[in-house]
Design a protein around this motif. Structure first.
Motif, PDB file in Angstrom:
ATOM      1  N   LYS A 202      -7.700   0.515 -11.992  1.00  0.00           N
ATOM      2  CA  LYS A 202      -8.898   0.761 -11.182  1.00  0.00           C
ATOM      3  C   LYS A 202      -8.543   0.771  -9.697  1.00  0.00           C
ATOM      4  O   LYS A 202      -8.967   1.644  -8.934  1.00  0.00           O
ATOM      5  N   SER A 205      -6.716   3.795  -8.597  1.00  0.00           N
ATOM      6  CA  SER A 205      -7.656   4.903  -8.381  1.00  0.00           C
ATOM      7  C   SER A 205      -8.400   4.747  -7.055  1.00  0.00           C
ATOM      8  O   SER A 205      -8.637   5.730  -6.355  1.00  0.00           O
ATOM      9  N   CYS A 206      -8.764   3.503  -6.708  1.00  0.00           N
ATOM     10  CA  CYS A 206      -9.458   3.263  -5.426  1.00  0.00           C
ATOM     11  C   CYS A 206      -8.577   3.713  -4.266  1.00  0.00           C
ATOM     12  O   CYS A 206      -9.036   4.392  -3.339  1.00  0.00           O
ATOM     13  N   ALA A 208      -6.136   5.851  -4.346  1.00  0.00           N
ATOM     14  CA  ALA A 208      -5.984   7.318  -4.375  1.00  0.00           C
ATOM     15  C   ALA A 208      -7.199   7.970  -3.734  1.00  0.00           C
ATOM     16  O   ALA A 208      -7.081   8.921  -2.951  1.00  0.00           O
ATOM     17  N   GLU A 209      -8.367   7.445  -4.043  1.00  0.00           N
ATOM     18  CA  GLU A 209      -9.583   8.041  -3.498  1.00  0.00           C
ATOM     19  C   GLU A 209      -9.650   7.860  -1.980  1.00  0.00           C
ATOM     20  O   GLU A 209      -9.966   8.802  -1.244  1.00  0.00           O
ATOM     21  N   MET A 210      -9.319   6.653  -1.530  1.00  0.00           N
ATOM     22  CA  MET A 210      -9.338   6.391  -0.086  1.00  0.00           C
ATOM     23  C   MET A 210      -8.317   7.277   0.628  1.00  0.00           C
ATOM     24  O   MET A 210      -8.575   7.793   1.706  1.00  0.00           O
ATOM     25  N   SER A 212      -7.179  10.205  -0.358  1.00  0.00           N
ATOM     26  CA  SER A 212      -7.672  11.596  -0.354  1.00  0.00           C
ATOM     27  C   SER A 212      -8.759  11.782   0.704  1.00  0.00           C
ATOM     28  O   SER A 212      -8.789  12.803   1.397  1.00  0.00           O
ATOM     29  N   GLN A 213      -9.634  10.773   0.838  1.00  0.00           N
ATOM     30  CA  GLN A 213     -10.688  10.874   1.857  1.00  0.00           C
ATOM     31  C   GLN A 213     -10.080  10.960   3.247  1.00  0.00           C
ATOM     32  O   GLN A 213     -10.518  11.733   4.092  1.00  0.00           O
ATOM     33  N   GLU A 216      -8.673  14.326   4.020  1.00  0.00           N
ATOM     34  CA  GLU A 216      -9.675  15.354   4.325  1.00  0.00           C
ATOM     35  C   GLU A 216     -10.021  15.392   5.808  1.00  0.00           C
ATOM     36  O   GLU A 216     -10.327  16.439   6.351  1.00  0.00           O
ATOM     37  N   THR A 248      -3.961  10.030 -11.001  1.00  0.00           N
ATOM     38  CA  THR A 248      -5.037   9.760 -10.046  1.00  0.00           C
ATOM     39  C   THR A 248      -4.633  10.161  -8.613  1.00  0.00           C
ATOM     40  O   THR A 248      -5.453  10.613  -7.827  1.00  0.00           O
ATOM     41  N   GLU A 385     -13.913  -3.133  -6.097  1.00  0.00           N
ATOM     42  CA  GLU A 385     -13.467  -1.891  -5.455  1.00  0.00           C
ATOM     43  C   GLU A 385     -13.584  -1.939  -3.935  1.00  0.00           C
ATOM     44  O   GLU A 385     -13.413  -0.933  -3.262  1.00  0.00           O
TER      45      GLU A 385
END
Ligand code: ATP
Length: 430
Positions: A202, A205-206, A208-210, A212-213, A216, A248, A385
């Motif tokens: 988990k 994934s957190c 990875a998301e941060m 990617s953000q 951007e 992820t 998270e």
């Protein structure tokens, strides 16, 4: 050779593409070793040495001074071992950097994202060192890569029991490593992913998301890409965690250090566009015993509170009332499927926040201070998270007065009141 400052001094003349490896004796009483570049050019794990500057390495350090062109160095003091090796995989590592740099250039041209690289292998193959070199080489050519640290046992960024991400803006300091300013840190709570693999995945994934953000909104971070350092657990769920991480983060390159079976398995299981590369480990990587790893972890926590080398911190000790904080453990003990309440799965139990009633057994535990807003009850479910903003250690518990004493890097009051307990303990011997 003639002693300098009362210390033994040995000179080494290194031919091009060779390295001087030395180890400083472990233990508090051990003497430091000083390194000085006299002529030529040399680097320590990808960070260039300045000439005539004395670099000091403390007990337990294991160092390689590599030269591409040839150089002369002095070692002052008595290293446990010191020898020159001609047989190093550095050229392969440099070629790997060159290939990643090509990918960054292409990303720049085509308005794409730069390489996301995962470094894997069993324990003691030099994963962290390879990450450090690749990040150093990237930042030295003007890139801004991100280090993602998934090694919960031996984190290079924060205290053990955490996963984190750090933007690299300058090469690592030869003595101290990367400057750790404003890392993004998540609480895991123990030193092996196996204690709660669901949580580990988990958190991956957190991150990875941060990341990617951030990519951007920040072109340089996107082109710089990331280098992911992983745990040495490469079998069973440990292997699955690597596959999960690759997916992820949508990694483009996997560098497998010294493990042919792992290389073949990842080639088989990852999509064909992921480049899986097998690299040899350096003969210089030193195996570390369990005790040595435990000492390193302890040292990392000590550094968090007391500082490192030249920089001393003065932590605070104060009392916290039980009624002023909420303490949770992440993950309920697993129970047989047949005993789970209707509609609930094991996944739910592993990510569940379990309130901890403060008692004596809290003593010496490290607690993460969650950055969740106090009173944000709605967010309670996703506390796992949410990044943490710091750590404290419980030094004493008084159940009668319902108060605990804590060691904290900042003065009272606590910045937030949601605390997450780690399995990890720290005894403050200072
Ligand atoms: P872990 O099992 O903790 O994940 P790892 O695979 O990341 O370990 P490293 O931490 O990179 O391994 O390396 C282990 C030790 O070996 C470190 O102390 C590092 O400084 C040392 N080391 C790495 N490369 C060399 C080298 N070429 N010469 C001498 N020492 C080295």
């Amino acid at each position: 050779d003639a002693p300098a400052n009362g210390k033994d001094c040995t000179r080494f003349d290194l031919e091009k593409e060779t390295e001087l490896r030395f180890e400083v004796e472990a233990g508090e009483a051990a003497e430091q070793v000083e390194l000085e570049l006299l002529s030529g050019l040399a680097e320590v794990f990808g960070s260039e040495l300045n000439r005539n500057k004395k670099y000091v390495f403390g007990p337990g350090s294991k160092i390689a001074v590599f030269t591409w062109q040839g150089c002369s160095v002095n070692l002052h003091g008595k290293p446990e071992v010191a020898y020159v090796s001609k047989d190093t995989p550095m050229l392969l590592y440099l070629n790997t950097h060159a290939a990643l740099e090509q990918m960054r250039k292409q990303a720049e041209r085509e308005n794409e994202r730069g390489p996301r690289v995962m470094v894997v292998g069993p324990t003691d193959v030099g994963k962290s060192t390879v990450c450090r070199m690749l990040l150093n080489y990237a930042v030295r050519v003007g890139r801004r890569p991100t280090l993602v640290e998934l090694d919960v046992g031996q984190s290079g960024v924060s205290v053990p029991g955490t996963v984190s991400a750090l933007c690299i803006e300058r090469p690592a300091d030869v003595e101290e490593g990367f400057s750790v300013q404003a890392p993004l840190v998540y609480h895991f709570g123990s030193t092996t992913p196996g204690t709660n693999i669901k949580l580990y995945n988990k958190l991956t994934s957190c991150l990875a998301e941060m990341f990617s953000q951030r990519c951007e909104v920040n072109r340089k971070a996107s082109v710089g890409g990331c280098i992911i350092n992983t745990c040495g657990w490469v079998k069973g769920s440990g292997y699955q965690a690597l596959v999960h991480c690759a997916s992820t983060f949508q990694v483009d390159v996997v560098l497998v250090l010294d493990h042919e079976r792992l290389y073949n398995e990842l080639k088989r299981d990852l999509p064909h566009f992921v480049r899986v590369v097998l690299l040899p480990k350096s003969g210089g990587v030193v195996e570390r015993s369990k005790e040595c790893r435990r000492d390193t972890r302890d040292e990392k926590i000590r550094e968090y509170f007391y500082g490192f080398r030249g920089v001393s911190y003065y932590p605070f000790s104060y009392e916290v009332r039980f009624s002023d904080v909420r303490i949770y453990k992440i993950g309920a003990p697993s129970i047989p499927d047949s005993c789970l309440p209707l509609g609930m799965s094991q996944d739910d139990t592993q990510l569940k926040l379990v309130p901890v009633t403060p008692g004596r057994d809290l003593t010496y535990h490290v607690l993460s201070v969650s950055s969740v807003d106090d009173g944000d009850e709605g967010a309670r479910k996703s506390i796992v998270e949410i990044p943490v903003c710091g750590f404290i250690v419980v030094t004493f518990v008084d159940t009668q007065t319902q108060v605990m004493k804590v060691l904290s890097p900042a003065p009272r009051p606590l910045p937030r009141h949601t605390l997450l307990i780690m399995d990890i303990r720290f005894m403050d011997m200072k």
